[in-house]
Design a protein around this motif. Structure first.
Motif, PDB file in Angstrom:
ATOM      1  N   ARG A 247       0.819  -1.207   0.000  1.00 42.67           N
ATOM      2  CA  ARG A 247       0.000   0.000   0.000  1.00 42.67           C
ATOM      3  C   ARG A 247       0.857   1.263   0.000  1.00 42.67           C
ATOM      4  N   ARG A 248       1.916   1.206   0.749  1.00 46.27           N
ATOM      5  CA  ARG A 248       2.793   2.372   0.800  1.00 46.27           C
ATOM      6  C   ARG A 248       3.446   2.620  -0.562  1.00 46.27           C
ATOM      7  N   ILE A 249       3.864   1.548  -1.232  1.00 45.13           N
ATOM      8  CA  ILE A 249       4.478   1.702  -2.555  1.00 45.13           C
ATOM      9  C   ILE A 249       3.454   2.220  -3.562  1.00 45.13           C
ATOM     10  N   ASP A 250       2.195   1.712  -3.484  1.00 48.59           N
ATOM     11  CA  ASP A 250       1.154   2.211  -4.381  1.00 48.59           C
ATOM     12  C   ASP A 250       0.902   3.698  -4.156  1.00 48.59           C
ATOM     13  N   HIS A 251       0.899   4.091  -2.926  1.00 46.70           N
ATOM     14  CA  HIS A 251       0.701   5.509  -2.623  1.00 46.70           C
ATOM     15  C   HIS A 251       1.839   6.356  -3.191  1.00 46.70           C
ATOM     16  N   ILE A 252       3.075   5.867  -3.071  1.00 45.02           N
ATOM     17  CA  ILE A 252       4.220   6.606  -3.610  1.00 45.02           C
ATOM     18  C   ILE A 252       4.130   6.708  -5.129  1.00 45.02           C
ATOM     19  N   LEU A 253       3.758   5.596  -5.792  1.00 45.71           N
ATOM     20  CA  LEU A 253       3.653   5.625  -7.252  1.00 45.71           C
ATOM     21  C   LEU A 253       2.532   6.556  -7.707  1.00 45.71           C
ATOM     22  N   ALA A 254       1.413   6.556  -6.975  1.00 43.58           N
ATOM     23  CA  ALA A 254       0.315   7.449  -7.344  1.00 43.58           C
ATOM     24  C   ALA A 254       0.717   8.917  -7.198  1.00 43.58           C
ATOM     25  N   SER A 255       1.447   9.219  -6.100  1.00 43.33           N
ATOM     26  CA  SER A 255       1.891  10.602  -5.928  1.00 43.33           C
ATOM     27  C   SER A 255       2.876  11.011  -7.010  1.00 43.33           C
ATOM     28  N   LEU A 256       3.755  10.087  -7.412  1.00 41.42           N
ATOM     29  CA  LEU A 256       4.676  10.404  -8.495  1.00 41.42           C
ATOM     30  C   LEU A 256       3.941  10.591  -9.821  1.00 41.42           C
ATOM     31  N   GLN A 257       2.920   9.787 -10.053  1.00 43.09           N
ATOM     32  CA  GLN A 257       2.161   9.917 -11.299  1.00 43.09           C
ATOM     33  C   GLN A 257       1.437  11.258 -11.365  1.00 43.09           C
ATOM     34  N   ARG A 258       0.957  11.725 -10.219  1.00 48.60           N
ATOM     35  CA  ARG A 258       0.296  13.031 -10.209  1.00 48.60           C
ATOM     36  C   ARG A 258       1.274  14.166 -10.480  1.00 48.60           C
ATOM     37  N   LYS A 259       2.523  13.975 -10.074  1.00 48.41           N
ATOM     38  CA  LYS A 259       3.523  15.012 -10.301  1.00 48.41           C
ATOM     39  C   LYS A 259       4.009  15.042 -11.749  1.00 48.41           C
ATOM     40  N   LEU A 260       3.889  13.945 -12.483  1.00 49.69           N
ATOM     41  CA  LEU A 260       4.369  13.901 -13.860  1.00 49.69           C
ATOM     42  C   LEU A 260       3.460  14.711 -14.773  1.00 49.69           C
ATOM     43  N   PRO A 261       3.976  15.271 -15.872  1.00 50.75           N
ATOM     44  CA  PRO A 261       3.128  16.027 -16.816  1.00 50.75           C
ATOM     45  C   PRO A 261       2.172  15.088 -17.538  1.00 50.75           C
ATOM     46  N   PRO A 262       1.093  15.640 -18.123  1.00 46.98           N
ATOM     47  CA  PRO A 262       0.128  14.771 -18.828  1.00 46.98           C
ATOM     48  C   PRO A 262       0.754  14.104 -20.037  1.00 46.98           C
ATOM     49  N   THR A 263       0.140  12.994 -20.473  1.00 46.09           N
ATOM     50  CA  THR A 263       0.662  12.246 -21.619  1.00 46.09           C
ATOM     51  C   THR A 263       0.530  13.066 -22.900  1.00 46.09           C
ATOM     52  N   PRO A 264       1.587  13.215 -23.682  1.00 47.75           N
ATOM     53  CA  PRO A 264       1.493  14.015 -24.909  1.00 47.75           C
ATOM     54  C   PRO A 264       0.606  13.315 -25.933  1.00 47.75           C
ATOM     55  N   PRO A 265      -0.010  14.068 -26.877  1.00 51.54           N
ATOM     56  CA  PRO A 265      -0.861  13.442 -27.907  1.00 51.54           C
ATOM     57  C   PRO A 265      -0.036  12.581 -28.845  1.00 51.54           C
ATOM     58  N   PRO A 266      -0.651  11.588 -29.502  1.00 51.62           N
ATOM     59  CA  PRO A 266       0.114  10.724 -30.423  1.00 51.62           C
ATOM     60  C   PRO A 266       0.571  11.513 -31.645  1.00 51.62           C
ATOM     61  N   PRO A 267       1.685  11.143 -32.233  1.00 50.90           N
ATOM     62  CA  PRO A 267       2.177  11.875 -33.408  1.00 50.90           C
ATOM     63  C   PRO A 267       1.246  11.683 -34.598  1.00 50.90           C
ATOM     64  N   PRO A 268       1.214  12.636 -35.537  1.00 53.83           N
ATOM     65  CA  PRO A 268       0.320  12.510 -36.707  1.00 53.83           C
ATOM     66  C   PRO A 268       0.800  11.395 -37.642  1.00 53.83           C
ATOM     67  N   PHE A 269      -0.140  10.871 -38.435  1.00 53.55           N
ATOM     68  CA  PHE A 269       0.198   9.826 -39.377  1.00 53.55           C
ATOM     69  C   PHE A 269       1.095  10.392 -40.478  1.00 53.55           C
ATOM     70  N   PRO A 270       2.012   9.601 -40.976  1.00 49.22           N
ATOM     71  CA  PRO A 270       2.851  10.108 -42.067  1.00 49.22           C
ATOM     72  C   PRO A 270       2.029  10.341 -43.325  1.00 49.22           C
ATOM     73  N   GLU A 271       2.596  11.119 -44.210  1.00 50.89           N
ATOM     74  CA  GLU A 271       1.901  11.506 -45.451  1.00 50.89           C
ATOM     75  C   GLU A 271       1.660  10.259 -46.321  1.00 50.89           C
ATOM     76  N   GLY A 272       0.435  10.119 -46.775  1.00 46.97           N
ATOM     77  CA  GLY A 272       0.068   8.989 -47.613  1.00 46.97           C
ATOM     78  C   GLY A 272      -0.410   7.777 -46.855  1.00 46.97           C
ATOM     79  N   TYR A 273      -0.381   7.821 -45.526  1.00 45.53           N
ATOM     80  CA  TYR A 273      -0.817   6.653 -44.746  1.00 45.53           C
ATOM     81  C   TYR A 273      -2.328   6.651 -44.639  1.00 45.53           C
ATOM     82  N   ILE A 274      -2.947   5.500 -44.930  1.00 52.13           N
ATOM     83  CA  ILE A 274      -4.405   5.361 -44.905  1.00 52.13           C
ATOM     84  C   ILE A 274      -4.778   4.601 -43.650  1.00 52.13           C
ATOM     85  N   PRO A 275      -5.405   5.253 -42.700  1.00 46.96           N
ATOM     86  CA  PRO A 275      -5.788   4.533 -41.484  1.00 46.96           C
ATOM     87  C   PRO A 275      -6.845   3.492 -41.759  1.00 46.96           C
ATOM     88  N   LEU A 276      -6.940   2.492 -40.897  1.00 47.64           N
ATOM     89  CA  LEU A 276      -7.911   1.417 -41.046  1.00 47.64           C
ATOM     90  C   LEU A 276      -9.308   1.921 -40.763  1.00 47.64           C
TER      91      LEU A 276
END
Length: 255
Positions: A191-220
């Motif tokens: 429990r103590r380790i989970d609490h430490i990991l949760a506090s560290l996760q809150r301190k980290l910046p938000p997840t960046p958006p995924p990179p755009p698809f390359p030119e000519g790529y056709i998504p499914l």
């Protein structure tokens, strides 16, 4: 022919000075390991500021070539400051007095009336004469003693830790209570380790958006998301497109 007798001492209780040409060597610098006491002299004469120097002259700490000895030969009190300031060389002075228990005698070198260099210090405590240790020796002794006790404490702690580890290794079948207590301790740690990991996760910046698809790529699309069996049954073949190999900026060769 009769041998001439030595001259009488200038004061009562003073030791006769040695004959000329037979002066003993000067005392050593470090004589802190010896102690001098003449009980016969103490039983015969009072120990006060007038006779304390005559008692000190009996000890091996006394330098017979000092200026005080020259004053004794001339019948002058050896601690007369008015006469000592007119001379140059080794001399002794009485710096502290607490009659009759404590007397502090200082050995110094005089180069002029106002120029004096301190050399050693002696003290007479209840009739016993000692040489006071130098400050560097006191520091070295205290530091050595402290290091000894610190090393001894570490050795004792290490031996106790080894004994605890040996006892744990021998205890192959611990009781049920000990297991439950260990499991409780483990849950708390999780429990103590989970609490430490949760506090560290809150301190980290938000997840960046995924990179755009390359030119000519056709998504499914939804049509191409059908199972492979349905696509094979319909006779549709989905080309394998690798955006990194076919459309990437490095234009790597396709294998």
């Amino acid at each position: 022919m009769a041998t001439p007798l030595p001259p009488p001492p200038p004061f009562d209780g003073a030791a006769p000075p040695p004959m000329s040409g037979s002066l003993p060597p000067p005392p050593a610098t470090d004589m802190t390991g010896i102690c001098f006491r003449d009980q016969l002299w103490l039983n015969s004469y009072p120990l006060d500021r007038n006779l304390v120097f005559d008692y000190f002259a009996l000890s091996p700490f006394y330098d017979w070539s000092c200026n005080n000895e020259q004053l004794r030969l001339r019948g002058v009190h050896p601690l007369d400051a008015s006469q000592l300031t007119k001379m140059t060389g080794i001399e002794y002075t009485l710096s502290e007095v607490m009659e009759p228990h404590l007397f502090v005698i200082r050995k110094q070198k005089r180069d002029g009336p106002d120029k004096v260099t301190h050399m050693l210090t002696y003290y007479i405590l209840d009739g016993s004469i000692y040489q006071a240790p130098q400050l560097c020796n006191v520091f070295a002794s205290r530091i050595g003693r402290a290091l000894y006790y610190v090393s001894k404490a570490f050795t004792t702690a290490a031996s106790k830790l080894e004994k605890i580890g040996y006892d744990d290794a021998e205890d192959e079948n611990p009781p049920i209570d000990s297991k439950s207590s260990k499991e409780a301790i483990d849950i708390k740690e999780v429990r103590r380790i989970d609490h430490i990991l949760a506090s560290l996760q809150r301190k980290l910046p938000p997840t960046p958006p995924p990179p755009p698809f390359p030119e000519g790529y056709i998504p499914l699309t939804t049509e191409t998301d059908k199972p492979a069996e349905t696509q094979q049954a319909a006779g549709e073949v989905v080309p394998s497109i690798d955006p990194i190999i076919d459309q990437g900026p490095s234009k790597r060769m396709k294998f």
